[in-house]
Structure formats: C-alpha cells, structure tokens
Motif scaffolding. Sequence first.
Motif, PDB file in Angstrom:
ATOM      1  N   LEU A 153       0.827  -1.208   0.000  1.00 50.23           N
ATOM      2  CA  LEU A 153       0.000   0.000   0.000  1.00 50.23           C
ATOM      3  C   LEU A 153       0.863   1.260   0.000  1.00 50.23           C
ATOM      4  N   ARG A 154       1.945   1.256   0.783  1.00 56.60           N
ATOM      5  CA  ARG A 154       2.796   2.440   0.879  1.00 56.60           C
ATOM      6  C   ARG A 154       3.590   2.711  -0.406  1.00 56.60           C
ATOM      7  N   ARG A 155       3.687   1.773  -1.284  1.00 59.65           N
ATOM      8  CA  ARG A 155       4.325   2.047  -2.570  1.00 59.65           C
ATOM      9  C   ARG A 155       3.483   3.012  -3.399  1.00 59.65           C
ATOM     10  N   SER A 156       2.186   3.082  -3.091  1.00 60.04           N
ATOM     11  CA  SER A 156       1.284   3.951  -3.839  1.00 60.04           C
ATOM     12  C   SER A 156       0.862   5.192  -3.062  1.00 60.04           C
ATOM     13  N   VAL A 157       0.777   5.087  -1.734  1.00 61.55           N
ATOM     14  CA  VAL A 157       0.195   6.187  -0.969  1.00 61.55           C
ATOM     15  C   VAL A 157       0.778   6.235   0.434  1.00 61.55           C
ATOM     16  N   ASP A 158       0.768   7.422   1.016  1.00 61.32           N
ATOM     17  CA  ASP A 158       1.128   7.561   2.417  1.00 61.32           C
ATOM     18  C   ASP A 158       0.049   8.399   3.089  1.00 61.32           C
ATOM     19  N   VAL A 159      -0.174   8.141   4.375  1.00 65.60           N
ATOM     20  CA  VAL A 159      -1.166   8.874   5.154  1.00 65.60           C
ATOM     21  C   VAL A 159      -0.464   9.424   6.386  1.00 65.60           C
ATOM     22  N   THR A 160      -0.538  10.741   6.560  1.00 67.56           N
ATOM     23  CA  THR A 160       0.105  11.391   7.685  1.00 67.56           C
ATOM     24  C   THR A 160      -0.893  12.289   8.406  1.00 67.56           C
ATOM     25  N   PHE A 161      -0.478  12.774   9.574  1.00 73.16           N
ATOM     26  CA  PHE A 161      -1.322  13.659  10.369  1.00 73.16           C
ATOM     27  C   PHE A 161      -0.927  15.109  10.122  1.00 73.16           C
ATOM     28  N   GLY A 162      -1.941  15.969   9.953  1.00 76.35           N
ATOM     29  CA  GLY A 162      -1.678  17.389   9.836  1.00 76.35           C
ATOM     30  C   GLY A 162      -1.105  17.956  11.127  1.00 76.35           C
ATOM     31  N   ASP A 163      -0.539  19.158  11.047  1.00 82.49           N
ATOM     32  CA  ASP A 163       0.115  19.764  12.206  1.00 82.49           C
ATOM     33  C   ASP A 163      -0.850  20.480  13.139  1.00 82.49           C
ATOM     34  N   THR A 164      -2.002  20.899  12.636  1.00 82.57           N
ATOM     35  CA  THR A 164      -2.913  21.742  13.413  1.00 82.57           C
ATOM     36  C   THR A 164      -4.112  20.946  13.915  1.00 82.57           C
ATOM     37  N   TRP A 165      -4.271  20.931  15.246  1.00 88.12           N
ATOM     38  CA  TRP A 165      -5.392  20.245  15.882  1.00 88.12           C
ATOM     39  C   TRP A 165      -6.013  21.177  16.911  1.00 88.12           C
ATOM     40  N   GLY A 253      -8.493  -1.311  -8.457  1.00 85.20           N
ATOM     41  CA  GLY A 253      -9.409  -2.420  -8.182  1.00 85.20           C
ATOM     42  C   GLY A 253      -8.753  -3.535  -7.392  1.00 85.20           C
ATOM     43  N   GLY A 254      -7.675  -3.203  -6.662  1.00 86.76           N
ATOM     44  CA  GLY A 254      -6.946  -4.220  -5.911  1.00 86.76           C
ATOM     45  C   GLY A 254      -7.604  -4.601  -4.599  1.00 86.76           C
ATOM     46  N   GLU A 255      -6.845  -5.316  -3.787  1.00 87.99           N
ATOM     47  CA  GLU A 255      -7.345  -5.766  -2.499  1.00 87.99           C
ATOM     48  C   GLU A 255      -7.251  -4.652  -1.461  1.00 87.99           C
ATOM     49  N   LYS A 256      -8.173  -4.693  -0.498  1.00 92.04           N
ATOM     50  CA  LYS A 256      -8.108  -3.731   0.600  1.00 92.04           C
ATOM     51  C   LYS A 256      -6.979  -4.142   1.535  1.00 92.04           C
ATOM     52  N   ARG A 257      -6.102  -3.188   1.867  1.00 94.96           N
ATOM     53  CA  ARG A 257      -4.995  -3.429   2.770  1.00 94.96           C
ATOM     54  C   ARG A 257      -4.970  -2.297   3.790  1.00 94.96           C
ATOM     55  N   TYR A 258      -4.063  -2.400   4.755  1.00 97.02           N
ATOM     56  CA  TYR A 258      -3.968  -1.296   5.700  1.00 97.02           C
ATOM     57  C   TYR A 258      -2.519  -0.980   6.014  1.00 97.02           C
ATOM     58  N   LEU A 259      -2.315   0.288   6.364  1.00 95.80           N
ATOM     59  CA  LEU A 259      -1.021   0.748   6.842  1.00 95.80           C
ATOM     60  C   LEU A 259      -1.236   1.407   8.201  1.00 95.80           C
ATOM     61  N   ILE A 260      -0.162   1.610   8.934  1.00 93.64           N
ATOM     62  CA  ILE A 260      -0.229   2.260  10.243  1.00 93.64           C
ATOM     63  C   ILE A 260       0.259   3.697  10.105  1.00 93.64           C
ATOM     64  N   ALA A 261      -0.597   4.640  10.480  1.00 88.90           N
ATOM     65  CA  ALA A 261      -0.236   6.054  10.482  1.00 88.90           C
ATOM     66  C   ALA A 261       0.012   6.486  11.921  1.00 88.90           C
ATOM     67  N   THR A 262       1.134   7.140  12.145  1.00 90.79           N
ATOM     68  CA  THR A 262       1.517   7.564  13.487  1.00 90.79           C
ATOM     69  C   THR A 262       1.732   9.069  13.505  1.00 90.79           C
ATOM     70  N   PRO A 263       1.036   9.806  14.356  1.00 88.37           N
ATOM     71  CA  PRO A 263       1.254  11.251  14.417  1.00 88.37           C
ATOM     72  C   PRO A 263       2.652  11.569  14.938  1.00 88.37           C
ATOM     73  N   PRO A 264       3.230  12.697  14.497  1.00 87.92           N
ATOM     74  CA  PRO A 264       4.539  13.092  15.025  1.00 87.92           C
ATOM     75  C   PRO A 264       4.451  13.441  16.499  1.00 87.92           C
ATOM     76  N   ALA A 265       5.603  13.486  17.160  1.00 86.40           N
ATOM     77  CA  ALA A 265       5.654  13.666  18.617  1.00 86.40           C
ATOM     78  C   ALA A 265       4.854  14.865  19.115  1.00 86.40           C
ATOM     79  N   PRO A 266       4.932  16.063  18.479  1.00 87.89           N
ATOM     80  CA  PRO A 266       4.141  17.190  18.981  1.00 87.89           C
ATOM     81  C   PRO A 266       2.632  16.935  18.933  1.00 87.89           C
ATOM     82  N   VAL A 267       2.187  16.257  17.875  1.00 94.43           N
ATOM     83  CA  VAL A 267       0.755  15.942  17.781  1.00 94.43           C
ATOM     84  C   VAL A 267       0.373  14.880  18.812  1.00 94.43           C
ATOM     85  N   GLN A 268       1.247  13.928  19.061  1.00 92.77           N
ATOM     86  CA  GLN A 268       0.983  12.943  20.119  1.00 92.77           C
ATOM     87  C   GLN A 268       0.785  13.638  21.460  1.00 92.77           C
TER      88      GLN A 268
END
Length: 284
Positions: A153-165, A253-268
């Motif tokens: 999945l990560r070869r095609s896309v990445d998911v990250t957390f924005g900086d503003t919460w 049209g591929g298979e559903k998969r999952y990746l783990i997204a982790t917020p950076p330390a300040p967002v944590q």
Amino acid sequence: MGRTRTWGVITALFTLAACGGQGTESTAPPTGVSVSLNQWRSDETSHELEVSVRNDTGTQVRFRDVQLVTGSFATLPPTRLDTTLGRTPRTDLRIPYGEARCDPAKIPPVRPATVVAHIQVGGGTPHKVVFPVHHPDPTLDGLVKAECGAYILRRSVDVTFGDTWTRAGRTLHGNLVVTRKGGSEPITIDDLGATTHYTMLPRSGKRRPVAVLAADATRLEIPVEVTPMRCDWHAFAEAKKAYLFPIYGTVGGGEKRYLIATPPAPVQQTFLSYAQDVCGVGGS
C-alpha cells in the motif's frame, strides 16, 4: 611403499571420522522441551515477539541465546539471554525480529521457521539446538500479511497527520493528509481504525469509504475528529499502541490493505493532553 600408502589411508579415514563426528553433533531439542511463537500487543511497536518455551520435564534448561530463522523475515543476530527454566507450561522469551521480506505485487506465503538457541541441559555443556516451529505458524502468518500489505500500500500512498489540531467541546479536530507516492490509479481510503486510546472518525460522517484520491490528484486532506476510546488508568498504561492508527485503503481495483499512520511527537502530546483533560485523569 605399500605400507606407507596403507598407513596414509588409515590416517585419512581416522581424520574423516573425527571431523564427521564433530560436524554431525545433534542439534535436536531435548526431549520434552518445545517452543511456539506469540506476540503481545505491546510488542508490536518494538517489533518483538515471544518465543514461548514449554518444558514438560523436571530437568532445568538454561537458555544462553535465542534467534528466529525464517525466510519470511530478515535474520537478526541471536538475542543473548541467561534464563533457566524448570518445568513450565509456557515461559516467554522476548526477542526482536527482522524486517519482513515482501513482494511489491502480492503478499507472499509465510515461510517455515525455526528457533535456534544455545542451551545447557542440567549440568551438561552448552550446545546449539534447533527447535522446529509448527508450519504454517499463525503468528508469523499474521505478521507477514500485516507488514507486506502495508509495504504494498505504501508504494502507492502515504497517510500522515496534519500539524494543526483544535479542540471543539469534547472532540479534537484536525486533518489526515493522503499523498500519492506512485501510480495513477484512484486510491480509496476505505476506513479509519481506532487505537487503545483514541477513536478517529471522518467529520463528514461518511464511514465507508471515507474518501477517494482521484486518479489525477496527488494530495487529499480528510477532516477528522478524535475522541478518547477509554477513560481509565489502565488504558493510559497501554500507551505503546496509543498512536498506531490503522488506515485501510484500496489502490484501483486491488485488495483492501492497511497501513499504520503515526502522528509526530508534537501531535501525540496534543492528543495526550487533550485526552487527560477530557478524561479527568491529570498529567504524569
């Protein structure tokens, strides 16, 4: 001349026998001692697993080191131990394991595995043993599917957390950022998973699918809201997995998969301070 040749042959045979005896020392596990593989939830973040030892005998077995060997993961050096076990239905020895060996197109089947250890049985001398692991091992099979699915999945896309919460009442508002890394197919974000601490939902109210990154787009922001999953001290004690958010996606049209997204330390830290305030458990 004949006598010299005869003695030469005899000497060679003795030498071969001696070398053969050293090279064929048994690596079979002692009778009544076996291993299996397990993983506690808290070990996922540190990429560790448990070699669970069973000893059905009254003889003590001292483990000097332990190593996982399998074609599914990179082989790491042996983990040094000094653990002596008597009779036990299960005692866990924690060791790290290497990076999964993945294919860019499909999740490979789990490969056979062994646990290699240097042990001392009773008052004997330390020696190498090779413990067989039941194949296919369900723990390794699950790890291969998770890690190689995320790799694909990560070869095609990445998911990250924005900086503003920002806090809105008892919820925390922010964005997930979806970024294309390769390919030109549409990418569907099918679902957002929760952690031991937090629930994360799309603010649109649309649960499945959450959003689609169009074939001609390179970036997408998904407004989300975060709330505490639990408000007790036990939940906060499980902090190792508090910030491992599973994100489920499909490329084309591929298979559903999952990746783990982790917020950076300040967002944590923002998440933690917010949750402690909402739950009324205070800071540490």
